[in-house]
Design an enzyme around this catalytic site. Structure first.
Site, PDB file in Angstrom:
ATOM      1  N   ALA A 110       0.852  -1.196   0.000  1.00 32.45           N
ATOM      2  CA  ALA A 110       0.000   0.000   0.000  1.00 32.45           C
ATOM      3  C   ALA A 110       0.886   1.244   0.000  1.00 32.45           C
ATOM      4  O   ALA A 110       2.064   1.185   0.356  1.00 32.45           O
ATOM      5  CB  ALA A 110      -0.924   0.014   1.209  1.00 32.45           C
ATOM      6  N   PHE A 111       0.313   2.362  -0.415  1.00 29.90           N
ATOM      7  CA  PHE A 111       1.124   3.574  -0.596  1.00 29.90           C
ATOM      8  C   PHE A 111       1.723   4.072   0.716  1.00 29.90           C
ATOM      9  O   PHE A 111       2.684   4.837   0.698  1.00 29.90           O
ATOM     10  CB  PHE A 111       0.305   4.666  -1.293  1.00 29.90           C
ATOM     11  CG  PHE A 111      -0.229   5.730  -0.380  1.00 29.90           C
ATOM     12  CD1 PHE A 111      -1.401   5.539   0.328  1.00 29.90           C
ATOM     13  CD2 PHE A 111       0.452   6.925  -0.220  1.00 29.90           C
ATOM     14  CE1 PHE A 111      -1.875   6.518   1.175  1.00 29.90           C
ATOM     15  CE2 PHE A 111      -0.021   7.905   0.626  1.00 29.90           C
ATOM     16  CZ  PHE A 111      -1.187   7.705   1.337  1.00 29.90           C
ATOM     17  N   LYS A 112       1.194   3.631   1.860  1.00 37.30           N
ATOM     18  CA  LYS A 112       1.743   4.048   3.143  1.00 37.30           C
ATOM     19  C   LYS A 112       3.246   3.744   3.242  1.00 37.30           C
ATOM     20  O   LYS A 112       3.981   4.454   3.915  1.00 37.30           O
ATOM     21  CB  LYS A 112       1.029   3.343   4.304  1.00 37.30           C
ATOM     22  CG  LYS A 112      -0.481   3.503   4.349  1.00 37.30           C
ATOM     23  CD  LYS A 112      -0.923   4.805   4.981  1.00 37.30           C
ATOM     24  CE  LYS A 112      -2.423   4.873   5.223  1.00 37.30           C
ATOM     25  NZ  LYS A 112      -3.259   4.787   4.031  1.00 37.30           N
ATOM     26  N   ASP A 113       3.694   2.676   2.562  1.00 36.24           N
ATOM     27  CA  ASP A 113       5.120   2.332   2.585  1.00 36.24           C
ATOM     28  C   ASP A 113       5.995   3.454   2.022  1.00 36.24           C
ATOM     29  O   ASP A 113       7.146   3.600   2.437  1.00 36.24           O
ATOM     30  CB  ASP A 113       5.389   1.068   1.756  1.00 36.24           C
ATOM     31  CG  ASP A 113       4.813  -0.195   2.387  1.00 36.24           C
ATOM     32  OD1 ASP A 113       4.759  -0.281   3.632  1.00 36.24           O
ATOM     33  OD2 ASP A 113       4.418  -1.104   1.626  1.00 36.24           O
ATOM     34  N   MET A 116       6.366   5.708   5.035  1.00 37.28           N
ATOM     35  CA  MET A 116       6.700   5.044   6.296  1.00 37.28           C
ATOM     36  C   MET A 116       8.114   4.448   6.252  1.00 37.28           C
ATOM     37  O   MET A 116       8.829   4.463   7.259  1.00 37.28           O
ATOM     38  CB  MET A 116       5.662   3.958   6.575  1.00 37.28           C
ATOM     39  CG  MET A 116       5.453   3.688   8.029  1.00 37.28           C
ATOM     40  SD  MET A 116       4.607   4.998   8.923  1.00 37.28           S
ATOM     41  CE  MET A 116       2.919   4.461   8.823  1.00 37.28           C
TER      42      MET A 116
END
Ligand SMILES: *Cc1c(COP(=O)(O)O)cnc(C)c1O
Length: 466
Positions: A110-113, A116
């Site tokens: 997911a784009f959170k990576d 993060m």
């Protein structure tokens, strides 16, 4: 760069302090004191660079003087080393003038990576310099928890404790968290809902002696460093389509307004972005605002795109502050009123101003499923429900001669049920997660009380003490 709060009543901080602090003491969000501006030659010098190098150069003015370019280079190289696509953020065409940028090639799909992974490196760097340790506590309904765990695992100076509502996340999402067995990672399955988890985390942070004793810190999407680390992929895409000589537009499936705010920041830095399109599901507070100046809180309804099931888009406060001409008193007044009444009283001219850049489109589940099916049939492209909503928004607002780039925020294999229902195809998990369902899981079940969570946090921190 120094950072100020949107509510004007918190200490001015450096980049490293903002990273560790998250939310400002006055309840506001941190923003740079001034926006760095890149000149035409500056933008041109970034074209064609490998993504980690481009990211380091875009982050440099935000991180100076705490962290220099050379250090950022090293951190960004490590952050993106285990992405499973050589371009990191590849671009694909789906229709005339409509393109997709895939942000889901990181470890948790997911784009959170994207942000993060950089945050994990930044924390490690700053804490090593200060010879310090922090305890990251967060609540998750799915994606944020696994991205935080992947970014922090195995780091001596960080303990990470993630609360998820027991039995209420998808199995892929739960296993992405609970199969990480590093000793600095603790998963708590809370006997309650996601809202209970969030309230428990808030209660921990509100207990100041406990907060200080445990060195609590947060990595939720209001952390400025997360926004900053999302700016580079907008730069990368725009340069690919002819910026700075040519304008581009972006469409972004939106929840907390963090991703699209990074695009707005890139525009503020001088990147020629014409239009920003918000995609929503039935939880459409932002689309209602953009269409009718109606920012009113309603109950959350579950949807096919759970990462956008929100009542309030926290990062909107940053845009509001800017559109108010950085009037922190007005911003504080409007935000306090919003919390009290559930309706945000946005001045007419501010709303008009927002509409010169932003547009919104909301899709219900049926329309989302139809969009996924259509994209597969007509463009042979498999988009997860979040990404499909972004693509639909991009199609609606695209203009001749201005490339429209839709951000794809999750890998379709994260949402197999929706994909099978729409296309009949069960997308395979990437190789590094193929055995996810055979891996050993570890988590503790805890009652939804602050006392139980505090005990669990204390035990986890003690167990991980050097
Ligand atoms: C978090 C998330 C979003 C929403 O991003 P915001 O920055 O909160 O607007 C969209 N899609 C996916 C898959 C996400 O995980």
């Amino acid at each position: 760069m120094r950072y100020i709060s949107t509510r004007g009543n918190a200490p001015v901080l450096s980049f490293a302090d903002v990273l560790l602090t998250g939310l400002a003491e006055d309840g506001g969000l941190y923003l740079p004191e001034t926006w760095p501006e890149f000149s035409l030659p500056d933008w041109e010098s970034l074209r064609g660079l490998p993504y980690p190098e481009l990211a380091a150069r875009v982050l440099a003015p935000f991180a100076a003087p705490d962290i220099d370019l050379e250090t950022l280079r090293g951190l960004c190289a490590k952050a993106y080393a285990n992405f499973d696509h050589p371009a990191i953020v590849p671009l694909t065409q789906v229709e005339d003038g409509l393109f997709v940028q895939e942000l889901f090639h990181g470890p948790t799909l997911a784009f959170k990576d994207m942000a993060m992974q950089v945050l994990g490196q930044l924390f490690e760097h700053v804490l090593t310099q200060r010879n310090d340790h922090v305890t990251i506590v967060g609540a998750t309904s799915g994606d944020t928890g696994s991205a935080a765990i992947e970014a922090c695992r195995g780091r001596d100076r960080l303990s990470v404790i993630i609360l998820h509502p027991k039995g209420r996340t998808s199995e892929v999402q739960r296993r992405q968290m609970t199969t990480v067995l590093d000793s600095n990672v603790t998963n708590l399955a809370v006997e309650g809902t996601f809202d209970d988890c969030q309230d428990l985390v808030k209660a921990l942070f509100a207990d100041l002696p406990f907060r200080r004793e445990m060195h609590l810190s947060a990595v939720n999407s209001i952390n400025w460093a997360r926004i900053a680390a999302q700016i580079p992929y907008y730069v990368y895409a725009a340069l690919n389509f002819g910026a700075p000589e040519r304008e581009v537009s972006f469409a972004v499936p939106t929840g907390n307004f963090g991703n699209i705010l990074a695009a707005w920041a890139a525009r503020k830095m001088g990147l020629p972005i014409k239009h920003l399109c918000v995609g929503s599901n039935r939880n459409d507070i932002l689309t209602r605002f953009l269409n009718a100046n109606d920012m009113t809180i309603k109950g959350v309804v579950p949807s096919l795109s759970p990462s956008m099931d929100i009542q309030v888009s926290s990062n909107f406060e940053r845009l509001l502050f800017e559109l108010l001409g950085r009037d922190s008193a007005a911003c504080a007044r409007i935000m306090t009123g919003f919390r009290a009444t559930g309706h945000m009283d946005v001045p007419e001219e501010v709303w008009e101003n927002a509409r010169t850049v932003f547009s919104g489109l909301a899709l219900d589940d049926e329309q989302t499923e139809a969009e996924i099916r259509n994209l597969h049939q007509k463009s042979n492209y498999l988009a997860d429900p979040h990404s499909a909503i972004g693509i639909a928004a991009g199609r609606k607002f695209r203009q001749p001669g201005v490339p429209m780039i839709a951000e794809a925020t999750a890998h379709p294999a994260k949402f197999p049920d929706a994909m099978v229902a729409a296309t009949g195809i069960h997308p395979a998990l990437p190789v590094h997660l193929e055995d996810l369902f055979e891996r050993e899981e570890r988590y503790r079940t805890v009652p939804a009380t602050a006392g139980a969570i505090k005990d669990a946090v204390r035990a986890a921190v003690l167990a991980n003490a050097p």
